[in-house]
Enzyme design. Structure first.
Site, mmCIF file in Angstrom:
data_model
loop_
_atom_site.group_PDB
_atom_site.id
_atom_site.type_symbol
_atom_site.label_atom_id
_atom_site.label_comp_id
_atom_site.label_asym_id
_atom_site.label_seq_id
_atom_site.Cartn_x
_atom_site.Cartn_y
_atom_site.Cartn_z
ATOM 1 N N GLY A 158 35.406 -1.920 -36.993
ATOM 2 C CA GLY A 158 35.127 -2.945 -35.987
ATOM 3 C C GLY A 158 34.808 -2.349 -34.637
ATOM 4 N N ASP A 217 28.358 -1.578 -37.678
ATOM 5 C CA ASP A 217 27.445 -2.415 -38.453
ATOM 6 C C ASP A 217 26.837 -3.504 -37.565
ATOM 7 O OD1 ASP A 217 26.036 -3.716 -40.375
ATOM 8 O OD2 ASP A 217 27.734 -4.435 -41.522
ATOM 9 N N ASP A 275 32.367 1.245 -48.319
ATOM 10 C CA ASP A 275 33.091 0.613 -47.217
ATOM 11 C C ASP A 275 33.913 -0.562 -47.775
ATOM 12 O OD1 ASP A 275 33.730 0.147 -44.523
ATOM 13 O OD2 ASP A 275 32.007 -1.181 -44.213
ATOM 14 N N GLY A 322 32.612 -7.863 -36.772
ATOM 15 C CA GLY A 322 31.710 -8.915 -36.329
ATOM 16 C C GLY A 322 31.431 -8.917 -34.836
HETATM 17 P P1 13P Z 1 31.509 -3.871 -36.639
HETATM 18 O O1 13P Z 1 31.459 -5.267 -37.184
HETATM 19 O O2 13P Z 1 32.233 -3.828 -35.334
HETATM 20 O O3 13P Z 1 30.187 -3.234 -36.559
HETATM 21 O O4 13P Z 1 32.411 -3.004 -37.659
HETATM 22 C C1 13P Z 1 31.852 -2.511 -38.841
HETATM 23 C C2 13P Z 1 32.876 -1.978 -39.779
HETATM 24 O O5 13P Z 1 34.033 -1.791 -39.460
HETATM 25 C C3 13P Z 1 32.436 -1.680 -41.143
HETATM 26 O O6 13P Z 1 33.486 -1.282 -41.961
HETATM 27 O O1 G3H Z 2 33.233 -4.361 -42.774
HETATM 28 C C1 G3H Z 2 32.277 -5.113 -42.678
HETATM 29 C C2 G3H Z 2 30.921 -4.559 -42.613
HETATM 30 O O2 G3H Z 2 30.279 -4.979 -41.434
HETATM 31 C C3 G3H Z 2 30.139 -4.931 -43.835
HETATM 32 O O3 G3H Z 2 29.852 -6.295 -43.821
HETATM 33 O O4 G3H Z 2 30.574 -7.142 -46.051
HETATM 34 O O5 G3H Z 2 28.862 -8.368 -44.675
HETATM 35 O O6 G3H Z 2 28.286 -6.191 -45.766
HETATM 36 P P1 G3H Z 2 29.374 -7.026 -45.169
HETATM 37 ZN ZN ZN Z 3 35.323 -2.242 -41.571
#
Ligand code: 13P
Ligand code: G3H
Ligand code: ZN
Length: 309
Positions: free
Chosen positions: A212, A256, A82, A181
């Protein structure tokens, strides 16, 4: 049973009313909770690892955890990087056995993003790995004040078409108003569906990705706050908006924050209600169950059942 790419699952999901969930993993309990849910729901599954997760868990651990999850569950799983920020981390993940990588060149100018993405595509494809790229920048809550400033960062449909044609990328993350977030909107939630439709019309064969995409369910924020947390004003993307996006080419929905909130709410509740306990297994078990329940909720309510395996 094994690690697979997104090729087949996206081909199946494209132009249907469901999408595949991509859930971020950081430790064993999160992996187990997600995989248990996918198995029970018979849903296709993408487990994704950020650079931060890689650093936290150490690279070898997450790969081995996902391998163990496949052995334990009998499921095929996509292991995805990711937000890879440069060629180096994408190459490392390809070499480590990931089946999908994201090169996030969205902070670069258009031509630079193309050059970087192309380089990753060449390496990844030569190794049988698929690539997600990003065009446009995800809006931050500070941009919410001025819609003009925010839409300046949204994906331009014609650029998306040119980008896909010139890079050969397998899927594209678009910016239509979501952000990462727990603080996505200050006022009314807003996504630019017209823009999404235009993008999908120009590149109908390219699976689109929605980052997101957490909903930041009020019940979980309230539970965190009830048990000593301090998360005021958190707001996510309403579930019906995700369902709408899925109708316009979105095949992958990234989640996430909702997992973080579910897990934290449960750990907080447990420790407050059982001050005498100090065995991590005691609070990590309900936390793992909370991850499973959240993923099942997502599969049923946001991903339209992921249309079963
Ligand atoms: P959220 O913060 O909305 O869960 O998005 C996660 C995300 O895009 C990880 O790449
Ligand atoms: O894109 C963001 C994801 O929520 C991952 O977050 O970089 O804190 O692991 P992180
Ligand atoms: Zn993302």
């Amino acid at each position: 049973m094994g690690l697979i790419t997104t090729k087949e699952m996206f081909a199946k999901a494209l132009n249907k009313d469901y999408a595949v969930g991509a859930f971020n993993v950081n430790n064993m309990e999160i992996v187990q909770g997600i995989v248990d849910a996918a198995k029970e729901e018979q849903a296709p599954l993408i487990l994704q690892v950020s650079a931060g997760a890689r650093k936290y868990a150490r690279p070898a651990y997450l790969v081995k955890l996902v391998e163990a999850a496949m052995e334990d569950s009998g499921l095929d799983i996509v292991l995805h990087l990711d937000h890879g920020e440069d060629f180096d981390i994408c190459k490392k993940c390809v070499d480590d056995g990931f089946t999908s990588v994201m090169i996030d060149g969205s902070k670069h100018e258009f031509e630079e993003n193309i050059a970087l993405t192309k380089k990753v595509v060449e390496y990844a494809h030569a190794h049988g790995v698929v690539v997600e790229a990003e065009l446009g920048k995800l809006a931050g809550i500070e941009d919410n004040i001025k819609v003009d400033a925010r839409s300046a960062t949204f994906t331009v449909p014609e650029e998306a078409a040119e980008f896909v044609a010139r890079t050969g990328v397998d899927s594209l993350a678009v910016s239509i108003g979501t952000s990462h977030g727990a603080y996505k909107f200050k006022g009314e939630p807003y996504l630019d569906f017209e823009r999404l439709e235009q993008i999908h019309k120009l590149i109908p064969d390219t699976p689109l990705v929605l980052h997101g995409a957490s909903t930041v369910l009020p019940e979980f924020v309230a539970r965190c706050n009830q048990y000593g947390g301090n998360i005021p004003g958190a707001q996510g993307v309403p579930e019906d908006m995700i369902l709408e996006a899925v109708k316009h080419g979105v095949c992958k929905v990234n989640i996430d924050t909702d997992l973080r909130l579910a897990m934290t709410a449960e750990v907080r509740r447990f420790l407050i209600e059982h001050p005498e306990e100090f065995d991590p297994r005691k609070y990590m078990s309900p936390a793992r169950d909370a991850i499973k329940a959240m993923v099942q909720h997502k599969i049923k309510n946001v991903l339209n059942g992921s249309n079963r395996l």
